[in-house]
Design a protein around this motif. Sequence first.
Motif, PDB file in Angstrom:
ATOM      1  N   TYR A  14       0.824  -1.213   0.000  1.00  0.00           N
ATOM      2  CA  TYR A  14       0.000   0.000   0.000  1.00  0.00           C
ATOM      3  C   TYR A  14       0.854   1.256   0.000  1.00  0.00           C
ATOM      4  O   TYR A  14       0.505   2.256  -0.646  1.00  0.00           O
ATOM      5  N   LEU A  15       1.974   1.259   0.708  1.00  0.00           N
ATOM      6  CA  LEU A  15       2.850   2.429   0.644  1.00  0.00           C
ATOM      7  C   LEU A  15       3.413   2.597  -0.756  1.00  0.00           C
ATOM      8  O   LEU A  15       3.555   3.728  -1.253  1.00  0.00           O
ATOM      9  N   TRP A  16       3.731   1.490  -1.416  1.00  0.00           N
ATOM     10  CA  TRP A  16       4.196   1.574  -2.810  1.00  0.00           C
ATOM     11  C   TRP A  16       3.135   2.252  -3.666  1.00  0.00           C
ATOM     12  O   TRP A  16       3.443   3.153  -4.461  1.00  0.00           O
ATOM     13  N   PHE A  17       1.888   1.862  -3.497  1.00  0.00           N
ATOM     14  CA  PHE A  17       0.807   2.426  -4.295  1.00  0.00           C
ATOM     15  C   PHE A  17       0.621   3.910  -3.985  1.00  0.00           C
ATOM     16  O   PHE A  17       0.506   4.743  -4.905  1.00  0.00           O
ATOM     17  N   LEU A  18       0.635   4.277  -2.714  1.00  0.00           N
ATOM     18  CA  LEU A  18       0.471   5.687  -2.346  1.00  0.00           C
ATOM     19  C   LEU A  18       1.630   6.527  -2.856  1.00  0.00           C
ATOM     20  O   LEU A  18       1.448   7.689  -3.240  1.00  0.00           O
ATOM     21  N   ASN A  19       2.826   5.947  -2.868  1.00  0.00           N
ATOM     22  CA  ASN A  19       3.980   6.659  -3.442  1.00  0.00           C
ATOM     23  C   ASN A  19       3.733   7.013  -4.906  1.00  0.00           C
ATOM     24  O   ASN A  19       4.066   8.110  -5.367  1.00  0.00           O
ATOM     25  N   GLN A  20       3.151   6.060  -5.669  1.00  0.00           N
ATOM     26  CA  GLN A  20       2.882   6.314  -7.091  1.00  0.00           C
ATOM     27  C   GLN A  20       1.856   7.432  -7.252  1.00  0.00           C
ATOM     28  O   GLN A  20       1.981   8.305  -8.128  1.00  0.00           O
ATOM     29  N   VAL A  21       0.837   7.405  -6.411  1.00  0.00           N
ATOM     30  CA  VAL A  21      -0.194   8.441  -6.486  1.00  0.00           C
ATOM     31  C   VAL A  21       0.418   9.809  -6.219  1.00  0.00           C
ATOM     32  O   VAL A  21       0.198  10.769  -6.966  1.00  0.00           O
ATOM     33  N   LEU A  22       1.200   9.923  -5.155  1.00  0.00           N
ATOM     34  CA  LEU A  22       1.772  11.218  -4.800  1.00  0.00           C
ATOM     35  C   LEU A  22       2.779  11.710  -5.833  1.00  0.00           C
ATOM     36  O   LEU A  22       2.845  12.914  -6.127  1.00  0.00           O
ATOM     37  N   ALA A  23       3.554  10.795  -6.396  1.00  0.00           N
ATOM     38  CA  ALA A  23       4.519  11.200  -7.433  1.00  0.00           C
ATOM     39  C   ALA A  23       3.801  11.804  -8.633  1.00  0.00           C
ATOM     40  O   ALA A  23       4.265  12.789  -9.222  1.00  0.00           O
ATOM     41  N   ASP A  24       2.660  11.237  -8.982  1.00  0.00           N
ATOM     42  CA  ASP A  24       1.911  11.755 -10.127  1.00  0.00           C
ATOM     43  C   ASP A  24       1.228  13.081  -9.817  1.00  0.00           C
ATOM     44  O   ASP A  24       1.065  13.936 -10.693  1.00  0.00           O
TER      45      ASP A  24
ATOM     46  N   HIS B 125      -4.753  -2.567  11.369  1.00  0.00           N
ATOM     47  CA  HIS B 125      -5.084  -3.907  10.895  1.00  0.00           C
ATOM     48  C   HIS B 125      -3.813  -4.612  10.422  1.00  0.00           C
ATOM     49  O   HIS B 125      -2.802  -4.616  11.118  1.00  0.00           O
ATOM     50  N   SER B 126      -3.814  -5.191   9.216  1.00  0.00           N
ATOM     51  CA  SER B 126      -2.638  -5.909   8.723  1.00  0.00           C
ATOM     52  C   SER B 126      -1.669  -4.987   7.982  1.00  0.00           C
ATOM     53  O   SER B 126      -0.767  -5.469   7.287  1.00  0.00           O
ATOM     54  N   TYR B 127      -1.839  -3.681   8.139  1.00  0.00           N
ATOM     55  CA  TYR B 127      -0.863  -2.719   7.608  1.00  0.00           C
ATOM     56  C   TYR B 127      -0.443  -1.774   8.739  1.00  0.00           C
ATOM     57  O   TYR B 127      -0.237  -0.586   8.550  1.00  0.00           O
ATOM     58  N   MET B 128      -0.299  -2.389   9.921  1.00  0.00           N
ATOM     59  CA  MET B 128       0.115  -1.654  11.116  1.00  0.00           C
ATOM     60  C   MET B 128       1.637  -1.647  11.264  1.00  0.00           C
ATOM     61  O   MET B 128       2.228  -0.664  11.729  1.00  0.00           O
ATOM     62  N   ARG B 129       2.267  -2.736  10.862  1.00  0.00           N
ATOM     63  CA  ARG B 129       3.717  -2.832  11.043  1.00  0.00           C
ATOM     64  C   ARG B 129       4.447  -1.966  10.013  1.00  0.00           C
ATOM     65  O   ARG B 129       3.953  -1.752   8.906  1.00  0.00           O
ATOM     66  N   PRO B 130       5.631  -1.456  10.361  1.00  0.00           N
ATOM     67  CA  PRO B 130       6.374  -0.605   9.425  1.00  0.00           C
ATOM     68  C   PRO B 130       6.756  -1.378   8.161  1.00  0.00           C
ATOM     69  O   PRO B 130       6.820  -2.611   8.157  1.00  0.00           O
ATOM     70  N   PRO B 131       7.029  -0.663   7.075  1.00  0.00           N
ATOM     71  CA  PRO B 131       7.424  -1.327   5.827  1.00  0.00           C
ATOM     72  C   PRO B 131       8.807  -1.952   5.951  1.00  0.00           C
ATOM     73  O   PRO B 131       9.625  -1.547   6.780  1.00  0.00           O
ATOM     74  N   VAL B 132       9.052  -2.926   5.078  1.00  0.00           N
ATOM     75  CA  VAL B 132      10.349  -3.598   5.051  1.00  0.00           C
ATOM     76  C   VAL B 132      11.244  -3.031   3.954  1.00  0.00           C
ATOM     77  O   VAL B 132      12.430  -2.770   4.170  1.00  0.00           O
ATOM     78  N   LYS B 133      10.668  -2.815   2.782  1.00  0.00           N
ATOM     79  CA  LYS B 133      11.512  -2.395   1.653  1.00  0.00           C
ATOM     80  C   LYS B 133      11.102  -1.070   1.012  1.00  0.00           C
ATOM     81  O   LYS B 133      11.884  -0.486   0.265  1.00  0.00           O
ATOM     82  N   VAL B 134       9.910  -0.582   1.269  1.00  0.00           N
ATOM     83  CA  VAL B 134       9.434   0.651   0.627  1.00  0.00           C
ATOM     84  C   VAL B 134       9.685   1.841   1.540  1.00  0.00           C
ATOM     85  O   VAL B 134       9.306   1.815   2.717  1.00  0.00           O
TER      86      VAL B 134
END
Length: 776
Positions: free
Chosen positions: A311-321, A337-346
Amino acid sequence: MNLLQIVKVGLALWATGAWLCAGEVALVREGKPQAVILISREAETSPAARGQVATVEGAARDLQHYLREISGAEVAVSALAVEELESAVAKAKANGQTAVVLGNLATPLLKDKPEAKAALQVPDAFALVAEPGWVAIAGGNARGTEIGVHALLEQLGVRWFFPGKLGTVVPKRATLELATQQTVEKPAFAARQFQLRDAEGWVKYQRTGGRYFSGAHGIKLPKAVTFETHPQVYALVNGERRKPQLCLSNPETLRFALEAARSYFKENPNADWYGMGPEDKASFCECAGCRALDGGDEDPFSGGASMTDRYLWFLNQVLADLEGDYPNRKIAFYIYHSYMRPPVKVKPHPNIVGALAPIALCRIHGMNNPICPERSYLRPLAEAWSGLLGEVYERGYWFNLADPGMWFVQTSRLKDEIATGHALGLRGYRTECLGHWAVEGPSLYIAGRLMWDAGADTDALLRDYCEHLFGPAAGPMEAYFALIDQRLREGDHHAGSAFNVLQFFPAEVRAELDSYIAQASKLAHAEPYAARVALFAQGHGYASAFAQMLEAQYRQEWGAAHQSLQKVDHLRGELVEKGETPMLGRTSSGSYLRRFFRLPVEQGWARASQNRGLAPLSNQWLFLTDPDRVGEALGYEREAPLGGNWQKLDVSEGTWGDAGLRYYKGLAWYRQEVELPADLAAGRVFLWFGGVDESAKVWVNGKLVGNSPRSAFTPFELDATGAVRPGKNTVAVCVANLHVDELGSGGLTAPAFFYAPVKGAEAALENVRPLGETFP
């Protein structure tokens, strides 16, 4: 008002001697007004500017109203141009009056007050300066001025402890004087918001303000894009496209999301952020493209892969555009929920704003409370996200999730977490609340104070609350609230809703609470003290009746349980309809009561009272987890005695979450022997269960008799006619709990019993499950 005007007016006021400081500043004397309230008459053209003017005008009306309520005096309000301020202050002084100057109009009076002037640079901050002849209240914005006016009223003894007249304290005095002073206050957090129904008027007085975090569930698509027209943009789950989650790796999904975001910012040119994220559901996309976006992190709380990276990858694309046409716009994202933990690679885009919403963690204890390792996980989460994002808020829960309204004074937790949030650099709060005022006591009032001043003395706040609300009954009411807070703080129980109410508040503790309420009722003779004690006595009676209902249910005294439920309903009705604002959350208390607790009592009473009871099952079961799902292969359902290190688990003492299995996702087995009568009728025999989280498969004497419905916590019954016999019978239950469980419960949640329908009163069969349903 420009700088030159400020300097001219300031010099003129200095010349009048109005800057001198001495004694008390009179507002009302012997019921006669000794003040005039002055506000700006400057015309404003923009909607935002008009809103600021309206807020200051509202503050002036508040001040006028409460001065009249306290003293009976009608203090006039006048609107002036800045050029008229000098003469207006001089005239008031000549008439022996005090000019109370609000908002921008007060700025010249603060010319030589550097600390007060500095406050005007901070949104929602205020300066309150009182000197002989004038009082100036100005804020960093109009809301700051309004908060400053309310601070003045608090100095006069006014309090807004909970919504409605009963929760508002207005002293009666014929003379009102204000100490000469320079009071400057700034909020600890930029954003201080309650997400709360039926309390808009109360919230205004709680020093709330700042940005309202606009995070949202879901990624909006253009109206023309639906599942029927574009199924390919929806999640692939078990080989099929399904709603509601989206396929993030599909380029069309990004195109449609951008179209929706651009449309929003075009229609809302002053908006600086836009909410975006997953739907509040599971069933995330399983296609190869989306899985490749994941960081390979497993979330132990949700029991599956962490969705944060994709989801962070997707939001990054939105903001870049968006950067080209809408620079500096932000996306507000729930850390949930299941996007509570910090990202690993993004690495998140700098314009992603996060709000911690730790729904899977205990909501009873503070993050630094050693009794709750689970809640302590919130601190490293907050630290990690604060290091990743420029702005982090909390969108948490100041109630025990799905709670129908049990005792929940949480002063210790609030003090712990808000002070820690401030130390960690959180920008503020938008926190979900239920408004169970009659059982939460001072909790939300104290939360508002701590959001304003993270280091506030909560003991002093509680004492002030009790002294103003209860007068001569302050002592026992303070002890009452303190005991509730202590029991919650020290209790090693963590489930949501009211599953642990009997563990936190056993009979002996409830008796002590009863004694405090009784003492307070005897001491509070005069009104409004008696009515306020009576309100909390009603709330206490509601929670006590609920606890008694559970105790009777576990004893399988169904008549007594049903009587207690009727009392619960009666008191709930009174509290919901209490005054102009419900004193118990109208929708939440009813829906949560029905969802988790009403049906077992109603059905248990109906079955027991209309049929022949054959045998209650014990609350104590033999219990064994089955993480590898080998129980059936090993014959855990058979009636012969079994070894294998089975433990004892008592359903009256909590769900399997209380046995250290709050986040266990899998199967577990329950077994016990029960004696059926020798004259077991030749007719039908039913086995009734009060509830299970999530689903169950049941055997009697090794014979499968059926499965529960796919509806957690719902009572169910099975036709055991062909499996039972007189004498000893073995009941085995395999329980599956496989999905995210935000309550931290699991397993059997209520008693069970065998019964036989009497002649002419066949059991209602709507809950009887057929054999062969899929399990789990």
